[in-house]
Design a protein around this motif. Structure first.
Motif, PDB file in Angstrom:
ATOM      1  N   GLU A  90       7.261 104.181 160.572  1.00 33.85           N
ATOM      2  CA  GLU A  90       5.862 103.769 160.428  1.00 33.85           C
ATOM      3  C   GLU A  90       5.154 103.703 161.771  1.00 33.85           C
ATOM      4  N   SER A  91       5.902 103.436 162.860  1.00 34.22           N
ATOM      5  CA  SER A  91       5.319 103.302 164.191  1.00 34.22           C
ATOM      6  C   SER A  91       5.207 104.630 164.927  1.00 34.22           C
ATOM      7  N   GLY A  92       5.656 105.716 164.291  1.00 34.54           N
ATOM      8  CA  GLY A  92       5.546 107.032 164.901  1.00 34.54           C
ATOM      9  C   GLY A  92       6.608 107.360 165.921  1.00 34.54           C
ATOM     10  N   VAL A  93       7.721 106.627 165.884  1.00 27.24           N
ATOM     11  CA  VAL A  93       8.837 106.939 166.784  1.00 27.24           C
ATOM     12  C   VAL A  93       9.443 108.270 166.346  1.00 27.24           C
ATOM     13  N   GLN A  94       9.523 109.214 167.260  1.00 30.58           N
ATOM     14  CA  GLN A  94       9.886 110.588 166.901  1.00 30.58           C
ATOM     15  C   GLN A  94      11.376 110.793 166.654  1.00 30.58           C
ATOM     16  N   ARG A  95      12.214 110.087 167.415  1.00 31.69           N
ATOM     17  CA  ARG A  95      13.657 110.335 167.298  1.00 31.69           C
ATOM     18  C   ARG A  95      14.435 109.023 167.326  1.00 31.69           C
ATOM     19  N   VAL A  96      15.553 109.013 166.591  1.00 31.96           N
ATOM     20  CA  VAL A  96      16.397 107.822 166.502  1.00 31.96           C
ATOM     21  C   VAL A  96      17.848 108.213 166.703  1.00 31.96           C
ATOM     22  N   VAL A  97      18.556 107.437 167.513  1.00 32.82           N
ATOM     23  CA  VAL A  97      20.014 107.527 167.590  1.00 32.82           C
ATOM     24  C   VAL A  97      20.555 106.227 167.014  1.00 32.82           C
ATOM     25  N   TYR A  98      21.371 106.334 165.989  1.00 40.51           N
ATOM     26  CA  TYR A  98      21.968 105.156 165.360  1.00 40.51           C
ATOM     27  C   TYR A  98      23.450 105.111 165.700  1.00 40.51           C
ATOM     28  N   THR A  99      23.885 103.997 166.275  1.00 44.42           N
ATOM     29  CA  THR A  99      25.296 103.818 166.626  1.00 44.42           C
ATOM     30  C   THR A  99      26.030 103.212 165.446  1.00 44.42           C
ATOM     31  N   SER A 100      26.810 104.028 164.778  1.00 44.71           N
ATOM     32  CA  SER A 100      27.646 103.540 163.694  1.00 44.71           C
ATOM     33  C   SER A 100      29.020 103.196 164.283  1.00 44.71           C
ATOM     34  N   SER A 101      30.069 103.550 163.613  1.00 48.54           N
ATOM     35  CA  SER A 101      31.423 103.233 164.079  1.00 48.54           C
ATOM     36  C   SER A 101      32.418 104.166 163.410  1.00 48.54           C
ATOM     37  N   VAL A 102      33.518 104.415 164.086  1.00 47.51           N
ATOM     38  CA  VAL A 102      34.581 105.194 163.460  1.00 47.51           C
ATOM     39  C   VAL A 102      35.185 104.424 162.291  1.00 47.51           C
ATOM     40  N   GLY A 139      20.807 113.506 160.504  1.00 52.73           N
ATOM     41  CA  GLY A 139      21.626 113.249 159.328  1.00 52.73           C
ATOM     42  C   GLY A 139      23.101 113.506 159.522  1.00 52.73           C
ATOM     43  N   GLU A 140      23.458 114.158 160.631  1.00 53.98           N
ATOM     44  CA  GLU A 140      24.872 114.449 160.888  1.00 53.98           C
ATOM     45  C   GLU A 140      25.554 113.269 161.584  1.00 53.98           C
ATOM     46  N   ARG A 141      26.851 113.111 161.306  1.00 56.67           N
ATOM     47  CA  ARG A 141      27.673 112.087 161.966  1.00 56.67           C
ATOM     48  C   ARG A 141      28.538 112.767 163.020  1.00 56.67           C
ATOM     49  N   TYR A 142      28.726 112.087 164.147  1.00 51.35           N
ATOM     50  CA  TYR A 142      29.529 112.638 165.235  1.00 51.35           C
ATOM     51  C   TYR A 142      30.528 111.592 165.735  1.00 51.35           C
ATOM     52  N   ILE A 143      31.808 111.858 165.525  1.00 54.13           N
ATOM     53  CA  ILE A 143      32.844 110.978 166.052  1.00 54.13           C
ATOM     54  C   ILE A 143      32.942 111.165 167.566  1.00 54.13           C
ATOM     55  N   LEU A 144      32.932 110.050 168.298  1.00 56.59           N
ATOM     56  CA  LEU A 144      33.093 110.066 169.751  1.00 56.59           C
ATOM     57  C   LEU A 144      34.407 109.367 170.077  1.00 56.59           C
ATOM     58  N   ILE A 188      45.036 112.756 161.311  1.00 60.05           N
ATOM     59  CA  ILE A 188      43.850 112.747 162.169  1.00 60.05           C
ATOM     60  C   ILE A 188      42.643 113.106 161.312  1.00 60.05           C
ATOM     61  N   VAL A 189      41.679 112.188 161.213  1.00 56.78           N
ATOM     62  CA  VAL A 189      40.543 112.383 160.333  1.00 56.78           C
ATOM     63  C   VAL A 189      39.353 112.929 161.121  1.00 56.78           C
ATOM     64  N   ASN A 190      38.388 113.450 160.382  1.00 53.62           N
ATOM     65  CA  ASN A 190      37.130 113.882 160.994  1.00 53.62           C
ATOM     66  C   ASN A 190      35.969 113.460 160.100  1.00 53.62           C
ATOM     67  N   GLU A 191      34.773 113.938 160.402  1.00 57.16           N
ATOM     68  CA  GLU A 191      33.580 113.526 159.676  1.00 57.16           C
ATOM     69  C   GLU A 191      33.591 113.972 158.217  1.00 57.16           C
ATOM     70  N   GLU A 192      34.420 114.949 157.883  1.00 54.39           N
ATOM     71  CA  GLU A 192      34.458 115.473 156.523  1.00 54.39           C
ATOM     72  C   GLU A 192      35.554 114.850 155.662  1.00 54.39           C
ATOM     73  N   THR A 193      36.397 114.015 156.233  1.00 57.87           N
ATOM     74  CA  THR A 193      37.460 113.364 155.458  1.00 57.87           C
ATOM     75  C   THR A 193      36.834 112.469 154.396  1.00 57.87           C
ATOM     76  N   SER A 194      37.291 112.603 153.168  1.00 54.60           N
ATOM     77  CA  SER A 194      36.690 111.848 152.061  1.00 54.60           C
ATOM     78  C   SER A 194      36.869 110.345 152.262  1.00 54.60           C
ATOM     79  N   VAL A 195      35.833 109.600 151.904  1.00 52.10           N
ATOM     80  CA  VAL A 195      35.855 108.146 152.078  1.00 52.10           C
ATOM     81  C   VAL A 195      34.799 107.535 151.169  1.00 52.10           C
ATOM     82  N   PHE A 197      43.420 107.296 163.776  1.00 50.81           N
ATOM     83  CA  PHE A 197      43.429 108.502 164.614  1.00 50.81           C
ATOM     84  C   PHE A 197      42.317 109.445 164.150  1.00 50.81           C
ATOM     85  N   ALA A 198      41.558 109.975 165.116  1.00 51.73           N
ATOM     86  CA  ALA A 198      40.391 110.772 164.764  1.00 51.73           C
ATOM     87  C   ALA A 198      40.206 111.950 165.707  1.00 51.73           C
ATOM     88  N   SER A 199      39.470 112.948 165.237  1.00 53.90           N
ATOM     89  CA  SER A 199      39.129 114.130 166.023  1.00 53.90           C
ATOM     90  C   SER A 199      37.649 114.105 166.397  1.00 53.90           C
TER      91      SER A 199
END
Length: 336
Positions: free
Chosen positions: A102-114, A223-228, A125-132, A294-296
């Motif tokens: 609503e405030s017109g912020v153009q981009r957002v980075v959201y810190t989720s968690s593994v 919309g994509e998730r990235y494991i770090l 070793i799991v990745n972003e596509e492992t079912s959950v 354990f993650a990739s």
């Protein structure tokens, strides 16, 4: 670029704020009335006092910002009032994203968690596509982060530019609270780690996690998730590495999960509920420990330029920081 960062007084958030400051961004940082500002020393920024549990009061803080970097979260493995955790991690996230749009912020980075990933007990070793699914989430912290992440995904599907980052277990200097992972290091340094359980973690350098919070704005796909992540290590391997750095003995006794669970149950009820202090061991943590986390990070390497860095230096600097700041006594062996 004007950036509003939540969680900047925390461990990861403090490193993120420093990275943005180094890039020359104009910073607006969310702090609580009771927040310690040690991690922000030397950073030129506008401080905004507020709380994720009262998100509507943050509308003015978002005005005029080009980006929102939402790092803040209630990260505890034991809470007396779980509703407060959901208010911060789920409702607070949903409303903050709505206000940013609503405030017109153009981009957002959201810190989720593994923690939102689908881990297995066999060490897969799991990745972003492992079912959950939500039923795989153990405890209030994991459930609240999973639900908060779903809010970020929904916002992205609705057209908002939201990138989702999933750090594994960051370590490094400045973990002042400390986090549950930092507590492992502090307990080891104070010789309060007589035994270990058969579990595993992925340890990542907090500096590289912070760098990705800057890179994701320009290179991530909404919309994509990235494991770090960094190195996949068993708890015993982590303890052995700390032993190699400090010269302190690594525990040799492995405790069955059933014994650890009994101790955690006692500690939660006696220390937590009767004495009103945070327990050292929690039932939730022991239940989590039955799965190897354990993650990739190959997706983040490919899309964001993430680097998987050996964890030794980050572990050493974390140990140095805890000793220098009085969390543990100095030890005789010169640090390697």
């Amino acid at each position: 670029m004007r950036v509003f960062i939540t969680g900047a007084t925390g461990f990861v958030g403090g490193h993120v704020a420093k990275c943005y400051a180094a890039e020359g961004a104009t910073l607006r940082l969310l702090t609580r009335q009771t927040s310690r500002l040690d991690s922000l020393t030397g950073i030129d920024a506008e401080m905004v006092i507020g709380d994720l549990r009262e998100p509507m009061k943050l509308r003015s803080a978002l005005e005029g910002c080009d980006a929102l970097v939402h790092v803040a979260a209630d990260y505890r493995l034991w809470v007396r009032d779980p509703e407060q955790m959901y208010a911060s991690n789920v409702t607070g996230t949903r409303e903050l994203l709505k206000l940013a749009c609503e405030s017109g912020v153009q981009r957002v980075v959201y810190t989720s968690s593994v923690a939102t990933m689908g881990f297995r007990a066999d060490g897969t070793i799991v990745n972003e596509e492992t079912s959950v699914s939500l039923k795989d989430m153990i405890g209030h912290y994991k459930r609240s982060k999973f639900l908060g992440e779903l809010e970020a995904v929904r916002a992205a599907k609705a057209g908002q530019h939201v990138i989702i980052l999933n750090p594994t277990t960051p370590i490094g200097p400045g973990d002042s609270k400390p986090t549950p992972t930092g507590r492992i290091i502090v307990d080891f340094l104070n010789k309060n780690f007589p035994a270990y359980v058969d579990t595993g973690l992925n340890l990542v350098d907090v500096a590289e996690v912070a760098r990705m919070h800057v890179a994701a704005l320009g290179h991530g796909t909404p919309g994509e998730r990235y494991i770090l992540g960094g190195e996949n290590l068993t708890l015993k391997q982590i303890l052995d590495r700390m032993s190699a750095i400090t010269g302190l003995p690594s525990p040799t006794m492995k405790v069955p999960h059933a014994v650890a669970m009994a101790f955690a149950f006692f500690d939660e009820n006696f220390t937590g509920r009767l004495r009103g202090k945070d327990p050292r061991a929690t039932v939730e943590a022991v239940r989590m420990g039955k799965k190897m986390m354990f993650a990739s990070s190959s997706k983040a390497e490919r899309d964001l330029g993430f680097r998987v860095i050996p964890i030794y230096d980050a572990m050493r600097t974390a140990i140095e920081w805890f000793v220098a700041h009085g969390y543990a006594p100095a030890f005789d062996k010169r640090m390697a």
